[in-house]
Write a protein that holds these residues in place. Structure first.
Motif, mmCIF file in Angstrom:
data_model
loop_
_atom_site.group_PDB
_atom_site.id
_atom_site.type_symbol
_atom_site.label_atom_id
_atom_site.label_comp_id
_atom_site.label_asym_id
_atom_site.label_seq_id
_atom_site.Cartn_x
_atom_site.Cartn_y
_atom_site.Cartn_z
ATOM 1 N N GLN A 68 19.233 1.352 -8.985
ATOM 2 C CA GLN A 68 18.753 2.510 -8.808
ATOM 3 C C GLN A 68 18.468 3.494 -10.074
ATOM 4 O OE1 GLN A 68 22.063 3.660 -5.736
ATOM 5 N NE2 GLN A 68 20.260 3.504 -4.263
ATOM 6 N N TYR A 69 17.492 3.956 -10.129
ATOM 7 C CA TYR A 69 17.290 5.083 -11.212
ATOM 8 C C TYR A 69 18.063 6.432 -10.898
ATOM 9 C CZ TYR A 69 14.549 8.257 -14.427
ATOM 10 O OH TYR A 69 14.104 9.082 -15.140
ATOM 11 N N GLN A 70 18.848 6.811 -11.938
ATOM 12 C CA GLN A 70 19.672 7.708 -11.831
ATOM 13 C C GLN A 70 19.437 9.239 -11.117
ATOM 14 O OE1 GLN A 70 22.397 6.044 -11.174
ATOM 15 N NE2 GLN A 70 23.988 7.105 -12.315
ATOM 16 N N SER A 71 17.857 9.510 -11.459
ATOM 17 C CA SER A 71 17.425 10.779 -11.070
ATOM 18 C C SER A 71 16.661 10.340 -9.646
ATOM 19 C CB SER A 71 16.284 11.084 -12.154
ATOM 20 O OG SER A 71 17.325 11.340 -13.276
ATOM 21 N N ASN A 72 16.930 9.415 -8.967
ATOM 22 C CA ASN A 72 15.872 9.113 -7.819
ATOM 23 C C ASN A 72 16.614 9.463 -6.611
ATOM 24 O OD1 ASN A 72 14.580 7.317 -5.561
ATOM 25 N ND2 ASN A 72 13.399 6.427 -7.361
ATOM 26 N N SER A 73 15.882 9.819 -5.612
ATOM 27 C CA SER A 73 16.578 10.451 -4.351
ATOM 28 C C SER A 73 17.351 9.327 -3.832
ATOM 29 C CB SER A 73 15.461 10.816 -3.570
ATOM 30 O OG SER A 73 14.365 9.744 -3.029
ATOM 31 N N SER A 74 17.293 7.952 -3.922
ATOM 32 C CA SER A 74 17.747 6.773 -3.292
ATOM 33 C C SER A 74 19.282 7.052 -3.806
ATOM 34 C CB SER A 74 17.227 5.516 -3.627
ATOM 35 O OG SER A 74 17.250 5.197 -4.926
ATOM 36 N N ASP A 103 0.878 -1.099 -0.123
ATOM 37 C CA ASP A 103 -0.150 -0.236 0.019
ATOM 38 C C ASP A 103 0.939 1.267 -0.106
ATOM 39 O OD1 ASP A 103 -2.303 -1.400 0.232
ATOM 40 O OD2 ASP A 103 -2.689 -1.482 2.186
ATOM 41 N N LEU A 104 1.971 1.130 0.722
ATOM 42 C CA LEU A 104 2.736 2.455 0.723
ATOM 43 C C LEU A 104 3.507 2.617 -0.513
ATOM 44 C CD1 LEU A 104 4.168 4.739 2.306
ATOM 45 C CD2 LEU A 104 5.858 3.092 3.231
ATOM 46 N N SER A 105 3.856 1.234 -0.962
ATOM 47 C CA SER A 105 4.864 1.546 -2.623
ATOM 48 C C SER A 105 3.681 2.232 -3.310
ATOM 49 C CB SER A 105 4.957 -0.087 -2.795
ATOM 50 O OG SER A 105 5.843 -0.557 -2.041
ATOM 51 N N LEU A 106 2.343 1.863 -3.545
ATOM 52 C CA LEU A 106 1.576 2.657 -4.354
ATOM 53 C C LEU A 106 1.649 3.890 -4.396
ATOM 54 C CD1 LEU A 106 -1.642 0.378 -4.440
ATOM 55 C CD2 LEU A 106 0.137 0.388 -6.149
ATOM 56 N N ILE A 107 1.762 4.518 -3.041
ATOM 57 C CA ILE A 107 1.706 5.857 -2.849
ATOM 58 C C ILE A 107 3.335 6.660 -3.292
ATOM 59 C CG2 ILE A 107 1.691 7.732 -1.227
ATOM 60 C CD1 ILE A 107 -0.359 6.068 0.497
ATOM 61 N N SER A 108 4.269 5.838 -2.714
ATOM 62 C CA SER A 108 5.648 6.488 -2.775
ATOM 63 C C SER A 108 6.177 6.216 -4.278
ATOM 64 C CB SER A 108 6.739 5.569 -1.993
ATOM 65 O OG SER A 108 7.981 6.138 -1.932
ATOM 66 N N PHE A 109 5.736 5.295 -4.990
ATOM 67 C CA PHE A 109 6.280 4.932 -6.282
ATOM 68 C C PHE A 109 5.376 5.715 -7.543
ATOM 69 C CE2 PHE A 109 8.306 1.115 -4.375
ATOM 70 C CZ PHE A 109 9.149 1.726 -3.771
ATOM 71 N N GLY A 147 7.198 4.159 6.181
ATOM 72 C CA GLY A 147 8.362 4.210 5.499
ATOM 73 C C GLY A 147 8.808 2.583 5.405
ATOM 74 N N PHE A 148 9.784 2.236 4.643
ATOM 75 C CA PHE A 148 10.535 0.886 4.696
ATOM 76 C C PHE A 148 11.684 0.850 3.935
ATOM 77 C CE2 PHE A 148 7.905 0.160 1.112
ATOM 78 C CZ PHE A 148 8.553 -0.605 0.178
ATOM 79 N N VAL A 149 12.653 -0.196 4.569
ATOM 80 C CA VAL A 149 13.845 -0.554 3.760
ATOM 81 C C VAL A 149 13.663 -2.014 3.734
ATOM 82 C CG1 VAL A 149 15.357 -0.368 5.470
ATOM 83 C CG2 VAL A 149 16.071 -0.262 3.064
ATOM 84 N N THR A 178 14.750 -2.190 -1.894
ATOM 85 C CA THR A 178 13.704 -1.369 -2.063
ATOM 86 C C THR A 178 13.472 -0.404 -0.839
ATOM 87 O OG1 THR A 178 12.451 -2.923 -3.046
ATOM 88 C CG2 THR A 178 11.210 -1.145 -2.554
ATOM 89 N N LEU A 179 13.481 0.881 -1.008
ATOM 90 C CA LEU A 179 13.351 1.839 -0.199
ATOM 91 C C LEU A 179 12.142 2.589 -0.538
ATOM 92 C CD1 LEU A 179 14.739 3.542 2.477
ATOM 93 C CD2 LEU A 179 15.987 4.887 0.697
ATOM 94 N N ALA A 180 11.206 3.096 0.673
ATOM 95 C CA ALA A 180 10.040 3.981 0.362
ATOM 96 C C ALA A 180 9.772 4.730 1.489
ATOM 97 C CB ALA A 180 9.186 3.079 -0.290
ATOM 98 N N VAL A 181 9.468 6.028 1.352
ATOM 99 C CA VAL A 181 9.183 6.890 2.527
ATOM 100 C C VAL A 181 7.916 7.885 1.932
ATOM 101 C CG1 VAL A 181 9.899 8.746 4.198
ATOM 102 C CG2 VAL A 181 11.349 6.690 3.593
ATOM 103 N N LEU A 182 7.036 7.767 2.754
ATOM 104 C CA LEU A 182 6.063 9.058 2.286
ATOM 105 C C LEU A 182 6.640 10.346 2.158
ATOM 106 C CD1 LEU A 182 3.104 8.479 4.793
ATOM 107 C CD2 LEU A 182 3.125 7.689 2.476
ATOM 108 N N PRO A 183 5.968 10.871 1.060
ATOM 109 C CA PRO A 183 6.679 12.385 0.783
ATOM 110 C C PRO A 183 6.059 13.501 1.745
ATOM 111 C CG PRO A 183 5.137 11.727 -0.783
ATOM 112 C CD PRO A 183 4.957 10.832 0.220
#
Length: 314
Positions: free
Chosen positions: A282-288, A175-181, A222-224, A245-250
Protein backbone atom coordinates in the motif's frame (compact mmCIF):
# COMPACT_ATOMS: atom_id res chain seq x y z
CA UNK A 1 29.32 0.03 -19.53
CA UNK A 2 27.97 -1.93 -22.50
CA UNK A 3 24.45 -1.49 -23.90
CA UNK A 4 22.46 -4.44 -25.23
CA UNK A 5 19.58 -3.76 -27.66
CA UNK A 6 16.57 -5.95 -28.51
CA UNK A 7 18.17 -6.86 -31.86
CA UNK A 8 21.33 -8.32 -30.35
CA UNK A 9 21.71 -11.99 -31.21
CA UNK A 10 22.89 -13.36 -27.86
CA UNK A 11 20.10 -12.51 -25.43
CA UNK A 12 19.47 -14.62 -22.35
CA UNK A 13 15.99 -15.30 -20.95
CA UNK A 14 16.27 -12.48 -18.41
CA UNK A 15 17.13 -9.98 -21.14
CA UNK A 16 14.23 -11.14 -23.32
CA UNK A 17 11.83 -10.78 -20.40
CA UNK A 18 12.95 -7.20 -19.74
CA UNK A 19 12.61 -6.26 -23.41
CA UNK A 20 9.10 -7.76 -23.42
CA UNK A 21 8.33 -5.44 -20.51
CA UNK A 22 9.40 -2.46 -22.60
CA UNK A 23 13.03 -1.87 -21.65
CA UNK A 24 14.80 0.26 -24.25
CA UNK A 25 18.26 -1.13 -23.60
CA UNK A 26 20.00 -3.33 -21.05
CA UNK A 27 23.18 -2.01 -19.46
CA UNK A 28 25.89 -4.47 -18.47
CA UNK A 29 29.29 -4.26 -16.83
CA UNK A 30 30.86 -7.63 -16.16
CA UNK A 31 28.39 -9.54 -13.97
CA UNK A 32 26.25 -6.44 -13.39
CA UNK A 33 23.17 -5.70 -15.49
CA UNK A 34 20.00 -3.60 -15.44
CA UNK A 35 17.16 -2.78 -17.80
CA UNK A 36 16.74 0.88 -18.70
CA UNK A 37 13.35 2.35 -19.65
CA UNK A 38 12.98 5.76 -21.28
CA UNK A 39 9.81 5.50 -23.40
CA UNK A 40 6.21 5.25 -22.14
CA UNK A 41 7.30 5.93 -18.56
CA UNK A 42 5.37 8.06 -16.03
CA UNK A 43 5.97 11.75 -15.54
CA UNK A 44 6.95 13.22 -12.19
CA UNK A 45 6.19 16.88 -11.46
CA UNK A 46 6.18 17.56 -15.19
CA UNK A 47 9.57 15.94 -15.66
CA UNK A 48 10.42 13.04 -17.92
CA UNK A 49 11.28 9.88 -15.99
CA UNK A 50 13.71 7.14 -16.86
CA UNK A 51 13.67 3.95 -14.82
CA UNK A 52 16.19 1.28 -13.84
CA UNK A 53 14.83 -2.21 -13.17
CA UNK A 54 15.46 -5.93 -13.48
CA UNK A 55 18.69 -5.28 -11.62
CA UNK A 56 21.36 -7.91 -11.19
CA UNK A 57 23.76 -6.01 -8.95
CA UNK A 58 26.02 -6.53 -5.94
CA UNK A 59 27.04 -4.33 -3.01
CA UNK A 60 29.76 -2.68 -5.11
CA UNK A 61 27.45 -1.62 -7.96
CA UNK A 62 26.92 2.04 -6.96
CA UNK A 63 29.14 3.26 -9.80
CA UNK A 64 27.28 1.09 -12.29
CA UNK A 65 23.88 2.43 -11.16
CA UNK A 66 25.22 5.97 -11.34
CA UNK A 67 26.41 5.33 -14.92
CA UNK A 68 22.95 4.00 -15.81
CA UNK A 69 21.30 7.13 -14.43
CA UNK A 70 23.78 9.38 -16.23
CA UNK A 71 23.06 7.57 -19.51
CA UNK A 72 19.30 8.06 -19.12
CA UNK A 73 19.84 11.73 -18.34
CA UNK A 74 22.41 12.41 -21.04
CA UNK A 75 21.04 10.36 -23.94
CA UNK A 76 17.29 10.46 -23.27
CA UNK A 77 16.82 13.74 -21.37
CA UNK A 78 15.38 12.04 -18.29
CA UNK A 79 15.40 14.63 -15.51
CA UNK A 80 14.48 12.09 -12.85
CA UNK A 81 15.65 8.47 -12.78
CA UNK A 82 13.62 6.07 -10.63
CA UNK A 83 14.48 2.59 -9.45
CA UNK A 84 14.13 -0.19 -9.02
CA UNK A 85 11.19 -0.07 -11.44
CA UNK A 86 10.55 -2.12 -14.56
CA UNK A 87 9.16 0.79 -16.53
CA UNK A 88 5.98 1.56 -14.59
CA UNK A 89 4.05 0.67 -11.44
CA UNK A 90 2.09 -2.12 -13.16
CA UNK A 91 5.35 -4.07 -13.27
CA UNK A 92 7.86 -4.98 -10.58
CA UNK A 93 9.06 -2.01 -8.56
CA UNK A 94 10.20 -1.03 -5.04
CA UNK A 95 12.97 -2.22 -2.75
CA UNK A 96 12.73 -3.15 0.92
CA UNK A 97 13.28 -0.38 3.47
CA UNK A 98 12.54 -2.35 6.63
CA UNK A 99 11.24 -5.81 7.51
CA UNK A 100 10.44 -7.93 10.54
CA UNK A 101 11.97 -10.88 8.70
CA UNK A 102 8.77 -12.68 7.79
CA UNK A 103 8.87 -14.81 4.65
CA UNK A 104 7.69 -13.26 1.35
CA UNK A 105 4.08 -13.69 0.34
CA UNK A 106 2.88 -14.67 -3.13
CA UNK A 107 3.74 -12.08 -5.80
CA UNK A 108 5.61 -9.86 -3.31
CA UNK A 109 8.57 -8.05 -4.93
CA UNK A 110 11.49 -8.78 -2.61
CA UNK A 111 14.83 -7.42 -3.80
CA UNK A 112 18.09 -8.37 -2.01
CA UNK A 113 18.78 -6.41 1.19
CA UNK A 114 21.85 -4.68 -0.29
CA UNK A 115 19.77 -2.87 -2.93
CA UNK A 116 18.85 -0.04 -0.54
CA UNK A 117 22.39 0.95 0.38
CA UNK A 118 23.64 0.41 -3.17
CA UNK A 119 21.04 2.78 -4.62
CA UNK A 120 21.78 5.29 -1.87
CA UNK A 121 25.51 5.11 -2.59
CA UNK A 122 24.71 5.87 -6.25
CA UNK A 123 23.02 9.13 -5.24
CA UNK A 124 19.41 7.95 -5.13
CA UNK A 125 17.05 9.16 -2.40
CA UNK A 126 13.67 7.87 -1.23
CA UNK A 127 10.89 9.08 -3.53
CA UNK A 128 7.83 7.25 -2.18
CA UNK A 129 7.11 4.66 0.50
CA UNK A 130 4.79 1.66 0.76
CA UNK A 131 3.96 -1.02 3.30
CA UNK A 132 2.44 -4.46 3.71
CA UNK A 133 0.57 -5.35 6.88
CA UNK A 134 -1.17 -8.28 8.53
CA UNK A 135 -4.70 -8.58 9.94
CA UNK A 136 -5.56 -11.33 12.41
CA UNK A 137 -8.80 -12.86 11.10
CA UNK A 138 -9.32 -14.84 14.32
CA UNK A 139 -9.82 -11.60 16.28
CA UNK A 140 -13.26 -10.05 16.76
CA UNK A 141 -14.05 -7.77 13.83
CA UNK A 142 -15.65 -4.34 14.01
CA UNK A 143 -19.35 -3.99 13.35
CA UNK A 144 -20.09 -2.54 9.91
CA UNK A 145 -23.86 -3.15 9.99
CA UNK A 146 -24.85 0.53 9.97
CA UNK A 147 -22.46 1.27 7.09
CA UNK A 148 -23.83 -1.67 5.11
CA UNK A 149 -27.38 -0.49 5.69
CA UNK A 150 -26.54 3.01 4.47
CA UNK A 151 -24.88 1.70 1.32
CA UNK A 152 -27.78 -0.64 0.61
CA UNK A 153 -30.00 2.44 0.64
CA UNK A 154 -27.77 3.82 -2.13
CA UNK A 155 -28.94 0.91 -4.33
CA UNK A 156 -25.59 -0.92 -4.47
CA UNK A 157 -25.29 -4.69 -4.56
CA UNK A 158 -22.25 -6.84 -3.85
CA UNK A 159 -21.50 -10.08 -5.66
CA UNK A 160 -18.50 -12.34 -6.31
CA UNK A 161 -16.83 -12.35 -9.69
CA UNK A 162 -18.63 -14.72 -12.04
CA UNK A 163 -16.47 -17.57 -13.42
CA UNK A 164 -18.93 -17.92 -16.30
CA UNK A 165 -18.22 -14.36 -17.43
CA UNK A 166 -14.78 -13.97 -15.92
CA UNK A 167 -13.33 -12.10 -18.88
CA UNK A 168 -16.12 -9.52 -19.08
CA UNK A 169 -15.98 -8.96 -15.32
CA UNK A 170 -12.25 -8.38 -15.63
CA UNK A 171 -12.94 -5.85 -18.36
CA UNK A 172 -15.28 -3.95 -16.04
CA UNK A 173 -12.64 -4.07 -13.27
CA UNK A 174 -10.09 -2.61 -15.69
CA UNK A 175 -12.42 0.21 -16.75
CA UNK A 176 -13.07 1.15 -13.12
CA UNK A 177 -9.36 0.97 -12.32
CA UNK A 178 -8.63 3.58 -15.01
CA UNK A 179 -10.96 6.00 -13.21
CA UNK A 180 -10.11 5.11 -9.63
CA UNK A 181 -6.33 5.01 -10.06
CA UNK A 182 -5.95 7.92 -12.49
CA UNK A 183 -4.53 10.21 -9.78
CA UNK A 184 -2.34 7.58 -8.15
CA UNK A 185 1.34 8.35 -7.73
CA UNK A 186 3.29 7.64 -10.96
CA UNK A 187 0.19 6.09 -12.54
CA UNK A 188 0.39 5.11 -16.20
CA UNK A 189 -2.46 3.50 -18.18
CA UNK A 190 -2.12 -0.13 -19.19
CA UNK A 191 -3.59 -1.74 -22.28
CA UNK A 192 -6.85 -3.49 -21.47
CA UNK A 193 -5.77 -6.62 -23.30
CA UNK A 194 -2.62 -6.85 -21.15
CA UNK A 195 -4.56 -6.46 -17.91
CA UNK A 196 -7.27 -8.96 -18.82
CA UNK A 197 -4.78 -11.44 -20.24
CA UNK A 198 -2.67 -11.33 -17.07
CA UNK A 199 -5.58 -12.29 -14.82
CA UNK A 200 -7.12 -14.74 -17.28
CA UNK A 201 -3.87 -16.69 -17.14
CA UNK A 202 -4.07 -16.71 -13.31
CA UNK A 203 -7.73 -17.75 -13.10
CA UNK A 204 -6.90 -21.18 -11.67
CA UNK A 205 -5.27 -19.49 -8.66
CA UNK A 206 -8.21 -17.16 -7.97
CA UNK A 207 -11.10 -18.04 -5.63
CA UNK A 208 -14.15 -16.23 -7.10
CA UNK A 209 -15.64 -15.83 -3.62
CA UNK A 210 -12.72 -13.59 -2.68
CA UNK A 211 -13.16 -11.14 -5.57
CA UNK A 212 -16.14 -8.93 -4.76
CA UNK A 213 -17.79 -6.56 -7.22
CA UNK A 214 -20.11 -3.71 -6.28
CA UNK A 215 -22.73 -2.71 -8.83
CA UNK A 216 -25.31 0.05 -9.09
CA UNK A 217 -27.77 -0.16 -11.97
CA UNK A 218 -25.58 -2.89 -13.49
CA UNK A 219 -22.53 -0.60 -13.53
CA UNK A 220 -19.43 -1.46 -11.53
CA UNK A 221 -18.72 1.15 -8.85
CA UNK A 222 -16.22 -0.73 -6.67
CA UNK A 223 -14.31 -3.97 -6.21
CA UNK A 224 -11.85 -5.74 -3.96
CA UNK A 225 -9.51 -8.33 -5.45
CA UNK A 226 -8.14 -10.94 -3.03
CA UNK A 227 -6.27 -14.15 -3.65
CA UNK A 228 -4.77 -16.93 -1.54
CA UNK A 229 -1.16 -16.65 -0.45
CA UNK A 230 0.09 -19.67 -2.39
CA UNK A 231 3.49 -19.46 -0.69
CA UNK A 232 1.88 -20.04 2.73
CA UNK A 233 0.04 -23.07 1.34
CA UNK A 234 3.23 -24.59 -0.11
CA UNK A 235 5.18 -23.94 3.07
CA UNK A 236 2.53 -25.50 5.30
CA UNK A 237 1.90 -22.22 7.15
CA UNK A 238 -1.47 -20.93 8.42
CA UNK A 239 -3.65 -20.00 5.43
CA UNK A 240 -3.69 -16.33 4.45
CA UNK A 241 -5.39 -14.22 1.83
CA UNK A 242 -3.80 -11.27 0.07
CA UNK A 243 -5.96 -8.15 -0.24
CA UNK A 244 -4.32 -7.13 -3.48
CA UNK A 245 -6.40 -4.36 -5.04
CA UNK A 246 -9.23 -2.16 -3.80
CA UNK A 247 -11.01 0.48 -5.87
CA UNK A 248 -14.16 2.56 -5.45
CA UNK A 249 -15.57 5.38 -7.54
CA UNK A 250 -14.82 8.72 -5.84
CA UNK A 251 -18.44 9.61 -5.02
CA UNK A 252 -19.74 10.98 -1.72
CA UNK A 253 -22.61 8.50 -1.43
CA UNK A 254 -20.11 5.62 -1.74
CA UNK A 255 -18.11 6.79 1.27
CA UNK A 256 -17.11 3.82 3.42
CA UNK A 257 -17.57 1.28 0.64
CA UNK A 258 -13.88 0.38 0.62
CA UNK A 259 -13.99 -0.53 4.32
CA UNK A 260 -17.14 -2.58 3.82
CA UNK A 261 -15.62 -4.49 0.91
CA UNK A 262 -12.52 -5.37 2.91
CA UNK A 263 -14.68 -6.41 5.86
CA UNK A 264 -16.83 -8.68 3.70
CA UNK A 265 -13.87 -10.23 1.88
CA UNK A 266 -12.13 -10.95 5.17
CA UNK A 267 -15.31 -12.41 6.69
CA UNK A 268 -15.66 -14.76 3.70
CA UNK A 269 -12.00 -15.72 4.00
CA UNK A 270 -12.44 -16.45 7.71
CA UNK A 271 -15.43 -18.67 6.96
CA UNK A 272 -13.18 -20.64 4.56
CA UNK A 273 -10.57 -21.24 7.25
CA UNK A 274 -8.14 -18.39 6.55
CA UNK A 275 -6.56 -16.97 9.69
CA UNK A 276 -4.74 -13.95 8.26
CA UNK A 277 -5.26 -11.21 5.69
CA UNK A 278 -2.27 -9.48 4.11
CA UNK A 279 -2.94 -5.91 3.05
CA UNK A 280 -0.34 -5.78 0.34
CA UNK A 281 1.97 -3.07 -1.01
CA UNK A 282 0.00 0.00 0.00
CA UNK A 283 1.16 3.49 -0.91
CA UNK A 284 1.56 5.25 2.42
CA UNK A 285 -0.54 8.28 1.45
CA UNK A 286 -3.35 6.19 -0.02
CA UNK A 287 -6.79 5.87 1.56
CA UNK A 288 -6.36 2.09 1.63
CA UNK A 289 -3.72 2.55 4.32
CA UNK A 290 -6.34 4.26 6.51
CA UNK A 291 -8.73 1.39 5.86
CA UNK A 292 -6.10 -1.07 7.06
CA UNK A 293 -5.80 0.88 10.30
CA UNK A 294 -9.51 0.26 10.93
CA UNK A 295 -8.75 -3.47 11.02
CA UNK A 296 -5.76 -3.09 13.38
CA UNK A 297 -3.37 -4.11 10.64
CA UNK A 298 0.24 -4.54 11.78
CA UNK A 299 2.96 -3.46 9.34
CA UNK A 300 5.58 -6.15 8.74
CA UNK A 301 7.42 -4.77 5.69
CA UNK A 302 8.12 -1.31 4.30
CA UNK A 303 9.32 -0.52 0.79
CA UNK A 304 10.47 2.47 -1.24
CA UNK A 305 11.04 3.73 -4.72
CA UNK A 306 14.32 5.58 -5.06
CA UNK A 307 15.04 8.53 -7.34
CA UNK A 308 17.96 10.56 -8.59
CA UNK A 309 17.08 13.99 -9.95
CA UNK A 310 19.14 16.06 -12.37
CA UNK A 311 18.68 19.81 -12.25
CA UNK A 312 19.44 20.46 -15.90
CA UNK A 313 18.82 18.74 -19.23
CA UNK A 314 22.11 17.57 -20.81
Amino acid sequence: MKLITPTDHQLNDHHRDLFQQGAGVIATDGDLSAGLWFDHTPEYQGRKIGTIGGCEINEAAAGFLSDCADYLHREHQCQTVVGPMNGNTWQQHRLVLDSNGRDPFFMEPIEPAHFLETFRAAGFEELSSYSSSSVDLTATARDFASLEKRLQAASVTIRPIDPAKFESDLGAIFDLSLISFANNFLYTPLKKSSFVGKYMSAQDHIDPDLVLLVERDDDLVGFVFCMPDLFAVKQGKPPAIIVKTLAVLPERNLSGLGSLLVFKAQAIAKSKGYTEAIHALQYQSNSSRRISDRFDAKIFRQYALMAKTFTQIS
